[in-house]
Design an enzyme around this catalytic site. Structure first.
Site, mmCIF file in Angstrom:
data_model
loop_
_atom_site.group_PDB
_atom_site.id
_atom_site.type_symbol
_atom_site.label_atom_id
_atom_site.label_comp_id
_atom_site.label_asym_id
_atom_site.label_seq_id
_atom_site.Cartn_x
_atom_site.Cartn_y
_atom_site.Cartn_z
ATOM 1 N N GLY A 168 -37.438 -17.085 34.098
ATOM 2 C CA GLY A 168 -36.580 -16.417 34.880
ATOM 3 C C GLY A 168 -37.180 -15.341 35.731
ATOM 4 N N ALA A 179 -50.475 -6.435 43.029
ATOM 5 C CA ALA A 179 -51.334 -5.565 42.406
ATOM 6 C C ALA A 179 -52.437 -6.492 41.853
ATOM 7 C CB ALA A 179 -50.651 -4.889 41.307
ATOM 8 N N VAL A 229 -53.522 -9.257 43.327
ATOM 9 C CA VAL A 229 -54.307 -9.892 44.432
ATOM 10 C C VAL A 229 -55.351 -8.584 44.715
ATOM 11 C CG1 VAL A 229 -54.265 -10.469 46.839
ATOM 12 C CG2 VAL A 229 -52.883 -11.497 45.239
ATOM 13 N N ARG A 275 -39.271 -23.774 35.133
ATOM 14 C CA ARG A 275 -39.614 -24.009 34.007
ATOM 15 C C ARG A 275 -40.191 -25.529 33.977
ATOM 16 N NH1 ARG A 275 -34.215 -20.865 32.908
ATOM 17 N NH2 ARG A 275 -35.271 -18.814 32.198
ATOM 18 N N GLY A 287 -42.140 -14.306 30.701
ATOM 19 C CA GLY A 287 -41.509 -14.100 29.478
ATOM 20 C C GLY A 287 -42.095 -14.734 28.434
ATOM 21 N N ASP A 288 -41.263 -14.745 27.274
ATOM 22 C CA ASP A 288 -41.987 -15.588 26.072
ATOM 23 C C ASP A 288 -42.141 -17.029 26.309
ATOM 24 O OD1 ASP A 288 -39.228 -16.067 26.075
ATOM 25 O OD2 ASP A 288 -38.700 -15.775 24.360
ATOM 26 N N THR A 312 -39.601 -10.355 32.999
ATOM 27 C CA THR A 312 -38.317 -10.664 32.633
ATOM 28 C C THR A 312 -37.234 -9.478 32.739
ATOM 29 O OG1 THR A 312 -36.761 -11.247 30.747
ATOM 30 C CG2 THR A 312 -38.846 -10.343 30.394
ATOM 31 N N ASP A 328 -34.580 -9.084 30.666
ATOM 32 C CA ASP A 328 -34.158 -8.903 29.281
ATOM 33 C C ASP A 328 -34.909 -7.839 28.606
ATOM 34 O OD1 ASP A 328 -32.296 -11.192 30.023
ATOM 35 O OD2 ASP A 328 -33.690 -12.633 28.798
ATOM 36 N N ASP A 357 -37.033 -7.919 26.554
ATOM 37 C CA ASP A 357 -37.160 -8.667 25.056
ATOM 38 C C ASP A 357 -38.600 -9.168 24.554
ATOM 39 O OD1 ASP A 357 -37.455 -10.862 26.801
ATOM 40 O OD2 ASP A 357 -36.269 -12.145 25.563
ATOM 41 N N MET A 370 -26.270 -9.995 31.625
ATOM 42 C CA MET A 370 -27.230 -11.067 30.835
ATOM 43 C C MET A 370 -27.854 -10.568 29.599
ATOM 44 S SD MET A 370 -29.202 -13.137 33.842
ATOM 45 C CE MET A 370 -28.370 -14.441 34.604
ATOM 46 N N ARG A 416 -29.565 -13.425 26.523
ATOM 47 C CA ARG A 416 -29.247 -14.441 25.768
ATOM 48 C C ARG A 416 -29.450 -14.087 24.268
ATOM 49 N NH1 ARG A 416 -32.741 -18.836 28.645
ATOM 50 N NH2 ARG A 416 -34.066 -17.287 28.249
ATOM 51 N N LYS A 420 -4.141 4.926 27.509
ATOM 52 C CA LYS A 420 -5.223 4.406 28.061
ATOM 53 C C LYS A 420 -5.296 3.220 28.395
ATOM 54 C CE LYS A 420 -9.703 5.470 29.294
ATOM 55 N NZ LYS A 420 -9.644 4.801 30.603
ATOM 56 N N GLU A 427 -24.205 -11.541 26.828
ATOM 57 C CA GLU A 427 -24.017 -12.978 27.232
ATOM 58 C C GLU A 427 -24.371 -13.588 25.776
ATOM 59 O OE1 GLU A 427 -27.962 -14.312 29.406
ATOM 60 O OE2 GLU A 427 -26.271 -15.688 29.280
ATOM 61 N N GLN A 433 -27.873 -9.952 38.625
ATOM 62 C CA GLN A 433 -28.696 -8.978 38.055
ATOM 63 C C GLN A 433 -30.514 -9.240 37.953
ATOM 64 O OE1 GLN A 433 -26.432 -8.389 34.059
ATOM 65 N NE2 GLN A 433 -25.810 -10.099 34.808
ATOM 66 N N ARG A 434 -30.683 -10.451 38.534
ATOM 67 C CA ARG A 434 -31.971 -11.051 38.703
ATOM 68 C C ARG A 434 -32.487 -10.534 39.713
ATOM 69 N NH1 ARG A 434 -32.512 -15.941 35.003
ATOM 70 N NH2 ARG A 434 -33.100 -17.002 37.114
HETATM 71 O O1 F6P Z 1 -34.452 -14.575 30.439
HETATM 72 C C1 F6P Z 1 -33.850 -14.306 31.682
HETATM 73 C C2 F6P Z 1 -32.345 -14.611 31.854
HETATM 74 O O2 F6P Z 1 -32.112 -13.986 33.004
HETATM 75 C C3 F6P Z 1 -31.231 -14.412 30.558
HETATM 76 O O3 F6P Z 1 -30.859 -13.132 30.389
HETATM 77 C C4 F6P Z 1 -30.481 -15.522 30.795
HETATM 78 O O4 F6P Z 1 -29.947 -16.189 29.702
HETATM 79 C C5 F6P Z 1 -31.279 -16.767 31.388
HETATM 80 O O5 F6P Z 1 -32.274 -16.009 32.019
HETATM 81 C C6 F6P Z 1 -30.609 -17.412 32.397
HETATM 82 O O6 F6P Z 1 -31.233 -18.532 32.915
HETATM 83 P P1 F6P Z 1 -31.166 -19.668 34.083
HETATM 84 O O7 F6P Z 1 -31.700 -18.958 35.549
HETATM 85 O O8 F6P Z 1 -31.771 -20.504 33.697
HETATM 86 O O9 F6P Z 1 -29.783 -19.733 34.283
#
Ligand code: F6P
Length: 324
Positions: free
Chosen positions: A11, A22, A24, A72, A102-103, A127, A129, A131, A171, A173, A215, A224, A256-257
């Protein structure tokens, strides 16, 4: 080391471009040849290599996404795929690689290096996340929490005007870092994260108290990957118990990405990109470069992947104290 390559994978995250830049610029500084690989491991298998120079990374520092593209790759999971990738690296004269991801990216790198130890790979954590173990923050996380916070602020305006209960899904996961920080910063009434068990009855109880105090406008931030489900599911479960609220659900999703990286992300990405090239130059491999307590950290891929980064107890506690 005469020539290295850089790629982005998994992602995408804001700040990946700053990191490519940086890598390069550091390679040029140290007189090392530098190539880019398009779309991560896919490009490695398809021989999509491009030459990079100082100019090719001009004006990308402030841009979200990644100029190298990301993907991926299922083929890289097979030994045939990795063999093709190795052949292409050799063909292009590549001795070392900086993998930004990421991982999943580091898991692939780890397997590859065991099979082909003649290629040195180091990584930087890209990433949203946050994480990855061994770094306080990942590249893109700061931008993502600011994006989420601003979106929640805006929803809060309309929630207040209409006295509505909003469930906002962010986001994350497997982890609740985005939810925790953006929720604290935007004053959420509750923050539901995978790290702690969500108790719907407790949530309903609290909402009843809020309703008794008139309230009716409330913001609940849901990661998520929460154990009780996503925002739609949790909203439905709550509605089953209590039906006095005007409920709305918003899933922030991939917004968010994207976006221009924050100053924090640009500086982190720049610092780690340079550190990655220096590590390759010093003969290091199989490590992720991160930042712990403001200092550069070096974590073996295996540890960065295997050990799950835990949310700090004070952060979780803070979220709980401030929520209700
Ligand atoms: O790993 C980053 C992330 O944004 C997660 O938070 C989210 O679950 C996932 O990627 C979404 O992946 P895709 O872009 O494959 O929908």
């Amino acid at each position: 080391m005469k020539k290295i390559a850089v790629f982005t994978s998994g992602g995408d995250s804001p700040g990946m471009n700053a990191c490519i830049r940086a890598v390069v610029r550091a390679s040029i500084h140290y007189n090392i040849g530098i190539a880019g690989i398009l779309r991560g491991y896919k490009g490695m298998i398809n021989n999509d290599f491009i030459p990079l120079n100082s100019k090719s990374v001009s004006y990308i520092l402030n841009k979200g996404g990644t100029i190298l593209g990301s993907a991926r790759s299922n083929e890289f999971r097979t030994s045939e795929g990795r063999k093709k990738a190795h052949e292409n690296l050799k063909k292009n004269g590549i001795e070392g690689i900086v993998a930004i991801g990421g991982d999943g990216t580091f898991t692939g790198a780890n397997i590859f290096m065991k099979e082909y130890p003649d290629i040195a790979i180091v990584g930087t954590p890209g990433t949203i996340d946050n994480d990855l173990y061994g770094t306080d923050f990942t590249i893109g996380y700061d931008t993502a929490i600011n994006t989420a916070m601003q979106a929640i602020d805006k929803i809060k305006d309309t929630a207040d005007s209409h006295d509505r209960l909003f469930f906002i899904e962010v986001m994350g996961r497997d982890v609740g870092f985005i939810a925790a920080r953006s929720g604290i910063a935007a004053g959420a009434k509750a923050i539901l994260i995978p790290e702690s068990k969500t108790n719907i009855n407790e949530l309903v109880k609290q909402l009843k108290v809020n309703a008794s105090e008139k309230k009716m406008s409330n913001i609940i931030v849901v990661a998520e990957g929460d154990d009780a489900g996503g925002a739609f599911e949790i909203a439905r479960k709550v509605k089953d118990h209590i039906d006095i609220f005007d409920v709305r659900v918003t899933v922030l999703g991939h917004m968010q990405r994207g976006g221009s990286p924050t100053c924090m992300d640009r500086v982190l990405a720049s610092r780690l990109g340079v550190a990655a090239v220096e590590a390759l130059r010093n003969g290091e491999k199989g490590i992720m470069l991160g930042q712990l307590h403001r200092k550069i950290s070096k974590i073996p891929f295996e540890n960065a992947i295997k050990h799950h980064k835990k949310m700090s107890a004070p952060l979780e506690q803070l979220a709980k104290i401030l929520a209700y």
